[in-house]
Design a protein around this motif. Structure first.
Motif, PDB file in Angstrom:
ATOM      1  N   THR A  67       0.856  -1.183   0.000  1.00 37.59           N
ATOM      2  CA  THR A  67       0.000   0.000   0.000  1.00 37.59           C
ATOM      3  C   THR A  67       0.898   1.242   0.000  1.00 37.59           C
TER       4      THR A  67
ATOM      5  N   HIS B 153       5.261   3.820   1.452  1.00 38.21           N
ATOM      6  CA  HIS B 153       5.237   3.880   2.913  1.00 38.21           C
ATOM      7  C   HIS B 153       5.229   2.477   3.511  1.00 38.21           C
ATOM      8  N   GLU B 154       4.318   1.643   3.009  1.00 34.30           N
ATOM      9  CA  GLU B 154       4.251   0.291   3.566  1.00 34.30           C
ATOM     10  C   GLU B 154       5.508  -0.498   3.207  1.00 34.30           C
TER      11      GLU B 154
ATOM     12  N   SER C  94       3.557   6.247  -6.663  1.00 40.17           N
ATOM     13  CA  SER C  94       3.012   7.467  -6.063  1.00 40.17           C
ATOM     14  C   SER C  94       3.622   8.734  -6.653  1.00 40.17           C
ATOM     15  N   LYS C  95       4.882   8.691  -7.050  1.00 37.13           N
ATOM     16  CA  LYS C  95       5.527   9.900  -7.555  1.00 37.13           C
ATOM     17  C   LYS C  95       5.508   9.943  -9.079  1.00 37.13           C
TER      18      LYS C  95
ATOM     19  N   ALA D  61       0.503   8.508  -9.583  1.00 37.50           N
ATOM     20  CA  ALA D  61      -0.460   9.189  -8.722  1.00 37.50           C
ATOM     21  C   ALA D  61      -0.449   8.567  -7.331  1.00 37.50           C
ATOM     22  N   PRO D  62      -0.274   9.389  -6.314  1.00 37.96           N
ATOM     23  CA  PRO D  62      -0.159   8.857  -4.950  1.00 37.96           C
ATOM     24  C   PRO D  62      -1.463   8.296  -4.397  1.00 37.96           C
ATOM     25  N   GLY D  63      -2.603   8.800  -4.879  1.00 37.60           N
ATOM     26  CA  GLY D  63      -3.890   8.368  -4.333  1.00 37.60           C
ATOM     27  C   GLY D  63      -4.184   6.898  -4.561  1.00 37.60           C
ATOM     28  N   LEU D  64      -3.451   6.275  -5.521  1.00 31.19           N
ATOM     29  CA  LEU D  64      -3.663   4.857  -5.785  1.00 31.19           C
ATOM     30  C   LEU D  64      -3.169   3.995  -4.633  1.00 31.19           C
ATOM     31  N   ARG D  65      -2.146   4.472  -3.940  1.00 30.40           N
ATOM     32  CA  ARG D  65      -1.509   3.719  -2.850  1.00 30.40           C
ATOM     33  C   ARG D  65      -1.021   2.356  -3.337  1.00 30.40           C
TER      34      ARG D  65
ATOM     35  N   THR E 149      -3.318  -5.923  -0.683  1.00 29.59           N
ATOM     36  CA  THR E 149      -3.424  -4.591  -1.268  1.00 29.59           C
ATOM     37  C   THR E 149      -4.710  -4.508  -2.093  1.00 29.59           C
ATOM     38  N   ALA E 150      -5.280  -3.305  -2.162  1.00 31.70           N
ATOM     39  CA  ALA E 150      -6.526  -3.119  -2.900  1.00 31.70           C
ATOM     40  C   ALA E 150      -6.375  -3.645  -4.331  1.00 31.70           C
TER      41      ALA E 150
ATOM     42  N   THR F  26      -9.247  11.810  -6.882  1.00 37.22           N
ATOM     43  CA  THR F  26      -9.058  10.357  -6.942  1.00 37.22           C
ATOM     44  C   THR F  26      -7.579   9.985  -6.922  1.00 37.22           C
ATOM     45  N   LEU F  27      -6.766  10.794  -7.574  1.00 36.58           N
ATOM     46  CA  LEU F  27      -5.356  10.437  -7.746  1.00 36.58           C
ATOM     47  C   LEU F  27      -4.455  11.055  -6.681  1.00 36.58           C
ATOM     48  N   ASN F  28      -5.023  11.940  -5.901  1.00 37.90           N
ATOM     49  CA  ASN F  28      -4.235  12.694  -4.943  1.00 37.90           C
ATOM     50  C   ASN F  28      -4.042  11.921  -3.641  1.00 37.90           C
TER      51      ASN F  28
ATOM     52  N   GLY G 243     -11.872  -6.548  -1.293  1.00 36.41           N
ATOM     53  CA  GLY G 243     -10.882  -6.030  -2.236  1.00 36.41           C
ATOM     54  C   GLY G 243     -10.711  -4.522  -2.162  1.00 36.41           C
TER      55      GLY G 243
ATOM     56  N   ARG H 148     -10.273  -2.830   0.559  1.00 33.83           N
ATOM     57  CA  ARG H 148      -9.302  -2.542   1.632  1.00 33.83           C
ATOM     58  C   ARG H 148      -9.619  -1.227   2.322  1.00 33.83           C
TER      59      ARG H 148
ATOM     60  N   GLY I 235       2.587   3.204   8.845  1.00 33.60           N
ATOM     61  CA  GLY I 235       2.210   1.961   8.164  1.00 33.60           C
ATOM     62  C   GLY I 235       1.931   2.140   6.690  1.00 33.60           C
TER      63      GLY I 235
ATOM     64  N   THR J 227      -7.664   6.823  -2.106  1.00 34.30           N
ATOM     65  CA  THR J 227      -8.719   7.827  -2.118  1.00 34.30           C
ATOM     66  C   THR J 227      -9.962   7.365  -2.873  1.00 34.30           C
TER      67      THR J 227
END
Lengths: 490, 490
Positions: free
Chosen positions: A175, A178-179, A312-313, A316-320, A344-345, B139-141, B318, B320, B340, B346
């Protein structure tokens, strides 16, 4: 952008294009009022903005004149050595910087946010939409702990660009980075273990070390080459260091790319002292030079490098969505992944795998690399224009983050507090240290660069000048005058 | 489902509907071959399946007869007490159960997967698609660390259904309940801290305790009421326990709902000994009774309850998306969340907030509760039909998981290995213990129940019978004969 900022922007462009030359007189306030159909105060504000940025000067009863072009600020030099491993004490600044709800009226100049507005990202949103429309059960289902095979295949393929020969089975999807970092820290050490880090260092890694009760040994770092190998060797001789955590490509916050021979020497040192390397490559694909430099992981012959990455960089970071190639600590990493988030999602993984497989990743990267390089130079010019001449600035080789070192009297935490009223936030230097070092430094973001960003930079620069003036430094005007002399004296 | 399973299913329905009565003779093989246009071996296999399930019996030279209806297996009784806190040693079984790539040919009867095939979930997929199509930058942020306010508002509103009065600001959104539990563990204790848990207990929580170097004190648990308060009190008197981790609603794996007075007494005990409570409510909204029981969190007057929840069981794993209401440990929880995963994806948060706000959550819950209750009874009947009479089974009050206790000679890990060849997997009991207890137990899932599931249950039951026979138990046929007698002897 309001009216006076727009006008200032237009005038600045004209100056930069050479339409108005150094020493030349600019149009009178009255002329501009008529030509642009704006109020007198709008023109006055615009001229004040350009003046505070050091681009023009007002001469009593004569009008406004273009000033000689300022040199870009020189790069900072290497920091001082730390004496011993310490616990990480900084959290308040990180919490403030990452936990506050974004306020649309405030300019977050300090964040690690990429530009997510590029048209080359649209196929990703289409893929997300398509996978949802397909009403596929896979989207809603638990993924396997290791993550979608299709995505791991794509990541392994992309890794070849950094000369890393990874098998999809070597990777665990996480995720975000970070994770991945969090998993890596816990895979290599237990509470009390010592991790050596470059300094300044990404605050997320420092916080992970803090939360797991480990200690950190900050190693002096050359802003153009990376962690000092001499200082690192000394530390390895003196302390039972468990792992070295570095960000060799597009370093955050210094922006350097560690030269290949430096990477090789670092890996050899790790082998000699038998310590692990945690390699944060989250910005790696954003190196301006193409092809990008090989990762340290690509040199790894005995599985001691834990490579951490993410989209993320670069996207897009929002995807994680991130990943880790944990080398010989694969089993421990799988356990940490299980404990941390289970899996993970699924939806974002499927969409990402499609996006890359359909060939959209490389064109997006090309676009962003070019944009970030262009913005870097614009930002360096803006810093030259708006910051006191006592300021040093890095020369990032990738990514979108600039590190500024101001005169030693500056307190960047106090600066940030004062900027709150002006609706700008920077990332103060102490966030990047375990013990509050780098107090006179700050990080700013140039992922996007437009007149609004420049206006924000101007506000920061003016505030820095004011604070240094209050602290007994020479006043702004004088500093600007003495820019050349100060340069020579360094 | 292949031909003979289909035929067996049809015959079983007829028997269950009373078309063929107990003691009545079933059609001859020849009759069925003609009526169904199938081969002799198909009919023979179908009859063997029904026979192994104990539903019919073959009498030499007379044909097949319906056997008297079996009683549902009785519930298991409370386990034995543990003597002291221990380290969690089980991981291999969990790893195997959660890390293997799902194989479409294998029947994962042991997993904690909800049914994600309901039409009432479609608006969620539509919301996911809509948010992607909107090409919204949000969404992407990066999200803020605490998570989307709109989703926290909806969760706070839903919590009222369990009488929890939560403010949106009390909540932190997490990457599934896994992260919530992981955060809770680390918020309450450091390495070496002792956590008391119900036993059997969710293996994810046990693994979190393991990974953070904590110790676990397994407390005997009544399969119909929950953790033994007497045993817990004794443990609290003897050991410096830091927190009690329980799943009072739709317990996993036992399925009980802890009675309200039991919850009150547990909370009072926690207050008296000043320990924290980690309340896992991940299945809470799937209680069959409506309205559902109040959470322990709803009784919390001094912030000692850390409530963990998620949409993984009520909607779809799924995604998460989970949450934690960490009470007085809010600040520590925020730090653990930051370390974590940084922030939660998002896109799924936005879609979920829409789904709930548009009123789709309650109808979906109503449907799933009814389905799971129906399936519970069907599964109990299937266990009665296919498992040896020495089997005990829980009476879940919510969720979709059944816990079976077989004769003490059964080794459920060996059972799972033998089932691999038969393309079925169960969750063996030792996964739910720190030290490999519950070896003769297993967990199975009835989120969906159809002839395929029943065929899988039949294969498990037959294998259990074979293993017990090998271990010196009475043979299957005799067991079935003696079902009534065995019952009385318990």
């Amino acid at each position: 952008m309001n009216r006076y900022e727009r006008l200032a922007c237009e005038l600045r462009s004209r100056i930069e294009e050479g339409y108005y030359q150094a020493g030349e007189r600019l149009p009178s306030v009255r002329d501009l009022v008529e030509a642009h159909r704006v109020s007198i105060s709008t023109v006055q504000h615009a001229y004040q903005l350009l003046e505070s940025g050091g681009l023009i000067e007002a001469r009593p009863r004569s009008g406004h004149f273009v000033r000689p072009r300022r040199e870009r600020p020189p790069p900072p030099s290497i920091g001082r050595a730390m004496q011993r491993p310490v616990e990480v004490s900084q959290w308040d600044q990180v919490r403030e910087g990452t936990c506050l709800l974004p306020n649309s009226k405030t300019f977050y100049l300090g964040r690690g946010m990429p530009d997510i507005d590029a048209p080359t990202l649209r196929p990703l949103l289409r893929a997300l939409s398509r996978h949802a429309r397909r009403q596929s059960l896979v989207t809603l289902n638990y993924d396997s702990l290791q993550g979608q095979r299709s995505l791991r295949e794509q990541i392994a393929r992309l890794a070849l660009g950094a000369e890393s020969h990874l098998h999809p089975d070597d990777l665990v999807i996480t995720t975000g980075c970070h994770e991945a970092i969090s998993i890596a820290m816990r895979a290599v050490g237990e509470p009390g273990a010592i991790i050596a880090v470059d300094s300044p260092s990404f605050y997320g890694s420092l916080q992970a070390i803090r939360s797991y009760g480990m200690k950190v040994m900050e190693i002096p770092t050359d802003p153009s080459r990376g962690i000092s190998l001499d200082a690192l060797e000394l530390a390895l001789e003196q302390w039972p260091i468990r792992a070295i955590q570095v960000t060799p490509s597009c370093n955050n916050p210094l922006g350097y790319g560690m030269p290949l021979e430096h990477r090789r020497a670092l890996y050899a040192l790790a082998q000699r002292f038998d310590v692990m390397i945690i390699e944060d490559d989250v910005y790696g694909d954003l190196e301006y030079a193409f092809p990008r430099q090989p990762t340290i992981k690509s040199l790894d012959t005995d599985g001691r490098v834990l490579l951490c990455g993410s989209f993320s960089k670069a996207l897009a970071p929002g995807l994680r969505i991130g990943w880790i190639a944990p080398g010989r600590h694969f089993e421990r990493a799988m356990h940490m992944k299980y404990v941390g988030t289970g899996s993970t999602a699924t939806h974002a993984q499927l969409a990402l795998a499609d996006f890359i497989e359909e060939g959209h990743y490389d064109p997006h990267l090309r676009r962003m690399r070019a944009q970030y390089l262009r913005n870097r130079d614009a930002m360096l010019d803006a810093v030259a224009a708006h910051f006191p001449a006592s300021t040093y600035a890095t020369r990032p080789q990738g990514g979108f983050l600039l590190w500024l070192e101001c005169a030693p009297e500056l307190d960047s935490i106090a600066l940030n507090q004062r900027l709150t009223e002006q609706k700008v936030r920077i990332a103060p230097g102490p966030m990047f240290s375990a013990v509050g070092k780098h107090r006179n430094c700050l990080r700013i973001n140039y992922a996007t660069f437009d007149p609004q960003v420049e206006a924000a930079v101007a506000r920061v620069g003016a505030e820095v000048a004011r604070m240094l003036e209050e602290a007994g430094q020479a006043p702004l005007a004088q500093l600007a005058e003495d820019a050349g002399a100060a340069e020579a004296a360094r």
